[in-house]
Design an enzyme around this catalytic site. Structure first.
Site, PDB file in Angstrom:
ATOM      1  N   HIS A 291      54.299  30.424  34.100  1.00 36.52           N
ATOM      2  CA  HIS A 291      54.372  32.006  33.889  1.00 36.52           C
ATOM      3  C   HIS A 291      55.717  32.407  33.401  1.00 36.52           C
ATOM      4  CE1 HIS A 291      50.727  33.037  35.093  1.00 36.52           C
ATOM      5  NE2 HIS A 291      50.628  32.615  36.129  1.00 36.52           N
TER       6      HIS A 291
ATOM      7  N   HIS B 278      53.607  36.869  40.299  1.00 35.65           N
ATOM      8  CA  HIS B 278      52.626  36.447  39.968  1.00 35.65           C
ATOM      9  C   HIS B 278      51.451  37.403  40.122  1.00 35.65           C
ATOM     10  CE1 HIS B 278      48.716  33.971  39.812  1.00 35.65           C
ATOM     11  NE2 HIS B 278      49.291  33.304  39.133  1.00 35.65           N
TER      12      HIS B 278
ATOM     13  N   HIS C 214      45.883  32.000  53.105  1.00 33.24           N
ATOM     14  CA  HIS C 214      44.646  32.064  54.026  1.00 33.24           C
ATOM     15  C   HIS C 214      43.996  30.688  53.957  1.00 33.24           C
ATOM     16  CE1 HIS C 214      45.468  36.042  55.526  1.00 33.24           C
ATOM     17  NE2 HIS C 214      45.797  36.553  54.424  1.00 33.24           N
TER      18      HIS C 214
ATOM     19  N   GLU D  13      49.452  39.504  37.069  1.00 33.59           N
ATOM     20  CA  GLU D  13      47.904  39.451  37.483  1.00 33.59           C
ATOM     21  C   GLU D  13      47.457  40.685  38.385  1.00 33.59           C
ATOM     22  OE1 GLU D  13      46.200  35.771  38.257  1.00 33.59           O
ATOM     23  OE2 GLU D  13      47.099  34.812  36.548  1.00 33.59           O
TER      24      GLU D  13
END
Length: 307
Positions: free
Chosen positions: A254, A192, A119, A222
Site C-alpha cells: 500500500h 489501511h 479477532h 479501504e
C-alpha cells in the site's frame, strides 16, 4: 456453527499432536516466549520494520524467546516459493513453542486496530488456551494491538511527530532531516482501513492528530476517512505542499503503490494533479521506536496477567 467449531478443534489437535512425536515428556522451560503476530509482507525493504521490532523486544525482554508469525497465507507461500523462507502462521508457531517446552507465552498482536485479523488471532489464542494436560500452556495471554484506549491514541500521536520533519526519496528507507513549515506543508497519513466496525479507530486517530498538530491528516485506502476527506481537509487548510507517510506497521504494497506510486490512482499522483507539491517519508511505524514501545507496553500488561 457446530461444524465450524469441530473443524477448528480438529485443526488444533493436529497442530499440537503431530509436531510432538518423540517429545512427549519434554521438560518445561522456565523462560517465557513472545510470539509477535503480523499480517506479513513480501517486500524485502519493508522487512526493516519487523527487524526493528524484534530488536526492541529482545532488548526489552532479554530472558524471553522472541519469534514472529504471519497471518497471511498468501505472503507465507510467496516467501516460501520465492525465497525458500518458511514462516509459521500463529497456530503452527504456538505448536512449535509448545513442542519445545515453552509453557508461558504472550502472543503479541502487531495489528494497528482490533479488526478482523485481531479477532481471528484472539479466537486462536482462546481455543488453544482451552487445551489441558501436557499439551496445554500454563499461561497463554494475548497482547492488545496498537490502538485500544485513549492513552494509546495520545501516545501514537506523540510518537509520530518525529516523522513530520523527515523525508525519504524513491524506495530508500533512510530518512533525511527535512523540517516542515506547518503553515505551508501538511502531513498526510495513509492507513489501511477495513469494513470491520473497528474502522472507527481511524476517525478517532484522525481527530486526535488534528488536535495535537497543525495540518496533520489521516485517511485510509479501504475505509473512512478516505482520499476524498483528506483532499477536502487539504483544500480547507490552504497549504500547497504535503508529506505522505504510511500509517501502517510496515511500508509494503500500500505504501509503495497506493500512497507513493507513480500510477494515476496513487495518492501521490492524484494530489500532484490537484496542484500539490508532494514528498514523503516511506517508513513503516514499526521502524519508529516510540511506536514499538507502545506495543511493548501492551506486552508488559499481558505478562502481568500471568498466574
Amino acid at each position: 456453527m457446530r461444524k465450524i467449531a469441530l473443524g477448528l478443534a480438529a485443526l488444533i489437535a493436529v497442530a499440537f499432536v503431530v509436531p510432538s512425536y518423540g517429545a512427549m515428556d519434554r521438560p518445561a522451560k522456565e523462560d517465557p516466549a513472545i510470539l509477535l503476530v503480523v499480517f506479513g509482507t513480501s517486500y524485502p525493504e519493508a522487512q526493516a520494520a519487523y527487524e526493528n521490532i524484534e530488536r526492541v523486544y529482545r532488548e526489552e525482554f532479554p530472558q524471553a524467546e522472541v519469534r514472529i508469525a504471519f497471518t497471511s497465507d498468501f505472503i507465507r507461500r510467496k516467501l516460501l516459493d520465492r525465497d525458500n523462507v518458511t514462516i509459521d502462521n500463529p497456530l503452527t508457531a504456538l505448536a512449535h513453542l509448545n513442542d519445545e517446552g515453552y509453557t508461558n507465552v504472550v502472543v503479541q498482536s502487531l495489528h494497528v486496530i482490533p479488526g478482523e485479523e485481531f479477532h481471528d488471532l484472539a479466537n486462536i489464542v482462546e481455543s488453544v488456551r482451552g487445551i489441558e494436560g501436557k499439551f496445554g500452556f500454563l499461561n497463554l495471554v494475548l497482547g492488545e494491538p496498537l490502538l485500544m484506549n485513549l492513552e494509546d491514541y495520545r501516545n501514537v500521536s506523540r510518537a509520530l511527530a518525529s516523522q513530520f520533519e523527515q523525508n525519504t526519496t524513491g524506495t530508500e528507507r533512510t530518512p533525511h532531516s527535512s523540517p516542515r513549515d506547518a503553515g505551508q506543508m501538511a502531513v498526510i497519513f495513509m492507513g489501511h482501513g477495513t469494513e470491520h466496525s473497528a474502522n472507527s479507530a481511524y476517525s478517532q486517530m484522525a481527530n486526535i492528530l488534528a488536535e495535537d498538530h497543525e495540518n496533520v491528516f489521516l485517511g485510509t485506502v479501504e475505509g473512512y476517512p478516505g482520499y476524498d476527506e483528506v483532499l477536502a481537509s487539504l483544500n480547507e487548510s490552504g497549504v500547497k505542499k504535503a508529506r505522505l507517510i504510511p500509517f501502517m506497521v510496515v511500508a509494503g504494497d500500500h505504501a509503495l503503490n497506493d500512497l507513493t506510486g507513480n500510477e494515476s490512482e496513487s495518492w501521490k499522483s492524484m494530489l500532484e494533479k490537484e496542484g500539490f507539491e508532494i514528498d514523503y517519508n516511506l517508513l513503516g511505524m514499526g521502524e519508529n521506536d516510540g511506536i514499538v514501545e507502545i506495543f511493548v507496553g501492551h506486552t508488559k500488561e499481558a505478562f502481568a496477567k500471568f498466574k
